[in-house]
Design a protein around this motif. Structure first.
Motif, PDB file in Angstrom:
ATOM      1  N   CYS A   1      79.268   3.747  11.380  1.00  0.00           N
ATOM      2  CA  CYS A   1      78.226   3.802  12.421  1.00  0.00           C
ATOM      3  C   CYS A   1      76.837   3.733  11.800  1.00  0.00           C
ATOM      4  N   LEU A   2      76.636   4.487  10.744  1.00  0.00           N
ATOM      5  CA  LEU A   2      75.316   4.474  10.088  1.00  0.00           C
ATOM      6  C   LEU A   2      75.006   3.109   9.491  1.00  0.00           C
ATOM      7  N   LYS A   3      76.004   2.449   8.913  1.00  0.00           N
ATOM      8  CA  LYS A   3      75.781   1.112   8.362  1.00  0.00           C
ATOM      9  C   LYS A   3      75.442   0.122   9.474  1.00  0.00           C
ATOM     10  N   GLY A   4      76.101   0.277  10.623  1.00  0.00           N
ATOM     11  CA  GLY A   4      75.789  -0.592  11.764  1.00  0.00           C
ATOM     12  C   GLY A   4      74.366  -0.377  12.262  1.00  0.00           C
ATOM     13  N   LEU A   5      73.945   0.880  12.318  1.00  0.00           N
ATOM     14  CA  LEU A   5      72.562   1.152  12.731  1.00  0.00           C
ATOM     15  C   LEU A   5      71.563   0.599  11.730  1.00  0.00           C
ATOM     16  N   LYS A   6      71.898   0.711  10.445  1.00  0.00           N
ATOM     17  CA  LYS A   6      70.990   0.193   9.416  1.00  0.00           C
ATOM     18  C   LYS A   6      70.873  -1.322   9.509  1.00  0.00           C
ATOM     19  N   GLU A   7      72.005  -1.994   9.805  1.00  0.00           N
ATOM     20  CA  GLU A   7      71.974  -3.448   9.966  1.00  0.00           C
ATOM     21  C   GLU A   7      71.134  -3.866  11.164  1.00  0.00           C
ATOM     22  N   GLN A   8      71.034  -2.989  12.168  1.00  0.00           N
ATOM     23  CA  GLN A   8      70.226  -3.298  13.346  1.00  0.00           C
ATOM     24  C   GLN A   8      68.748  -2.993  13.118  1.00  0.00           C
ATOM     25  N   GLY A   9      68.418  -2.475  11.951  1.00  0.00           N
ATOM     26  CA  GLY A   9      67.020  -2.262  11.623  1.00  0.00           C
ATOM     27  C   GLY A   9      66.561  -0.818  11.684  1.00  0.00           C
ATOM     28  N   CYS A  10      67.446   0.097  11.937  1.00  0.00           N
ATOM     29  CA  CYS A  10      67.060   1.510  11.952  1.00  0.00           C
ATOM     30  C   CYS A  10      66.890   1.989  10.520  1.00  0.00           C
ATOM     31  N   ASN A  11      65.767   2.603  10.251  1.00  0.00           N
ATOM     32  CA  ASN A  11      65.491   3.100   8.909  1.00  0.00           C
ATOM     33  C   ASN A  11      65.195   4.583   8.987  1.00  0.00           C
ATOM     34  N   GLY A  12      64.700   5.122   7.930  1.00  0.00           N
ATOM     35  CA  GLY A  12      64.311   6.534   7.904  1.00  0.00           C
ATOM     36  C   GLY A  12      65.511   7.444   7.818  1.00  0.00           C
ATOM     37  N   PRO A  13      65.752   8.246   8.866  1.00  0.00           N
ATOM     38  CA  PRO A  13      66.863   9.209   8.814  1.00  0.00           C
ATOM     39  C   PRO A  13      68.226   8.545   8.659  1.00  0.00           C
ATOM     40  N   VAL A  14      68.384   7.338   9.195  1.00  0.00           N
ATOM     41  CA  VAL A  14      69.659   6.636   9.077  1.00  0.00           C
ATOM     42  C   VAL A  14      69.932   6.318   7.613  1.00  0.00           C
ATOM     43  N   THR A  15      68.937   5.800   6.925  1.00  0.00           N
ATOM     44  CA  THR A  15      69.098   5.468   5.511  1.00  0.00           C
ATOM     45  C   THR A  15      69.348   6.722   4.683  1.00  0.00           C
ATOM     46  N   ASP A  16      68.592   7.778   4.961  1.00  0.00           N
ATOM     47  CA  ASP A  16      68.781   9.034   4.221  1.00  0.00           C
ATOM     48  C   ASP A  16      70.192   9.595   4.442  1.00  0.00           C
ATOM     49  N   ALA A  17      70.633   9.602   5.671  1.00  0.00           N
ATOM     50  CA  ALA A  17      71.957  10.136   5.988  1.00  0.00           C
ATOM     51  C   ALA A  17      73.056   9.295   5.345  1.00  0.00           C
ATOM     52  N   LEU A  18      72.896   7.990   5.369  1.00  0.00           N
ATOM     53  CA  LEU A  18      73.886   7.106   4.763  1.00  0.00           C
ATOM     54  C   LEU A  18      73.948   7.317   3.258  1.00  0.00           C
ATOM     55  N   ASP A  19      72.795   7.450   2.619  1.00  0.00           N
ATOM     56  CA  ASP A  19      72.772   7.689   1.171  1.00  0.00           C
ATOM     57  C   ASP A  19      73.435   9.020   0.823  1.00  0.00           C
ATOM     58  N   LYS A  20      73.127  10.054   1.588  1.00  0.00           N
ATOM     59  CA  LYS A  20      73.726  11.367   1.320  1.00  0.00           C
ATOM     60  C   LYS A  20      75.232  11.345   1.560  1.00  0.00           C
ATOM     61  N   LEU A  21      75.672  10.672   2.613  1.00  0.00           N
ATOM     62  CA  LEU A  21      77.096  10.596   2.915  1.00  0.00           C
ATOM     63  C   LEU A  21      77.843   9.837   1.823  1.00  0.00           C
ATOM     64  N   GLU A  22      77.282   8.719   1.371  1.00  0.00           N
ATOM     65  CA  GLU A  22      77.929   7.951   0.310  1.00  0.00           C
ATOM     66  C   GLU A  22      77.984   8.748  -0.990  1.00  0.00           C
ATOM     67  N   LYS A  23      76.920   9.478  -1.291  1.00  0.00           N
ATOM     68  CA  LYS A  23      76.907  10.314  -2.489  1.00  0.00           C
ATOM     69  C   LYS A  23      77.977  11.399  -2.384  1.00  0.00           C
ATOM     70  N   HIS A  24      78.071  12.020  -1.227  1.00  0.00           N
ATOM     71  CA  HIS A  24      79.078  13.061  -1.014  1.00  0.00           C
ATOM     72  C   HIS A  24      80.489  12.498  -1.160  1.00  0.00           C
ATOM     73  N   LEU A  25      80.764  11.346  -0.552  1.00  0.00           N
ATOM     74  CA  LEU A  25      82.095  10.746  -0.632  1.00  0.00           C
ATOM     75  C   LEU A  25      82.451  10.372  -2.064  1.00  0.00           C
ATOM     76  N   ASN A  26      81.473   9.875  -2.821  1.00  0.00           N
ATOM     77  CA  ASN A  26      81.731   9.534  -4.225  1.00  0.00           C
ATOM     78  C   ASN A  26      82.033  10.780  -5.045  1.00  0.00           C
ATOM     79  N   LEU A  27      81.263  11.848  -4.832  1.00  0.00           N
ATOM     80  CA  LEU A  27      81.525  13.093  -5.568  1.00  0.00           C
ATOM     81  C   LEU A  27      82.866  13.685  -5.186  1.00  0.00           C
ATOM     82  N   ALA A  28      83.206  13.651  -3.912  1.00  0.00           N
ATOM     83  CA  ALA A  28      84.475  14.199  -3.437  1.00  0.00           C
ATOM     84  C   ALA A  28      85.655  13.387  -4.001  1.00  0.00           C
ATOM     85  N   ALA A  29      85.482  12.084  -4.120  1.00  0.00           N
ATOM     86  CA  ALA A  29      86.552  11.248  -4.655  1.00  0.00           C
ATOM     87  C   ALA A  29      86.816  11.571  -6.123  1.00  0.00           C
TER      88      ALA A  29
END
Length: 93
Positions: free
Chosen positions: A61-89
């Motif tokens: 969902c966040l990647k879809g919003l980012k592709e539609q041009g939403c920035n700011g909190p969407v980008t921050d949340a996506l970066d944090k989520l990806e970082k969390h998933l990588n650490l958890a893996a």
């Protein structure tokens, strides 16, 4: 032939029965404890799988919003989520 039961014999039989009951109760408690732990492990594994699916859905969902041009909190949340998933893996290894 006459069989006599003394008070001492009754006391010894009662103490033996009590000891066997305590040992049996302890063994039964141990068996139930192990079964409960195994059940909890199964439930936790199911919760982890569900959380993983939820994280991937949110990520999509966040990647879809980012592709539609939403920035700011969407980008921050996506970066944090990806970082969390990588650490958890890497923690699972």
């Amino acid at each position: 032939m006459q069989a006599t039961i003394s008070a001492d014999t009754i006391i010894k039989a009662a103490s033996l029965l009590t000891a066997l009951s305590v040992i049996g109760g302890a063994v039964l408690w141990g068996i139930k404890f192990v079964a409960r732990i195994k059940q909890q492990e199964k439930e936790l594994a199911a919760i982890r799988r569900e959380q993983t699916l939820i994280c991937y859905g949110i990520s999509a969902c966040l990647k879809g919003l980012k592709e539609q041009g939403c920035n700011g909190p969407v980008t921050d949340a996506l970066d944090k989520l990806e970082k969390h998933l990588n650490l958890a893996a890497h923690e699972d290894e």
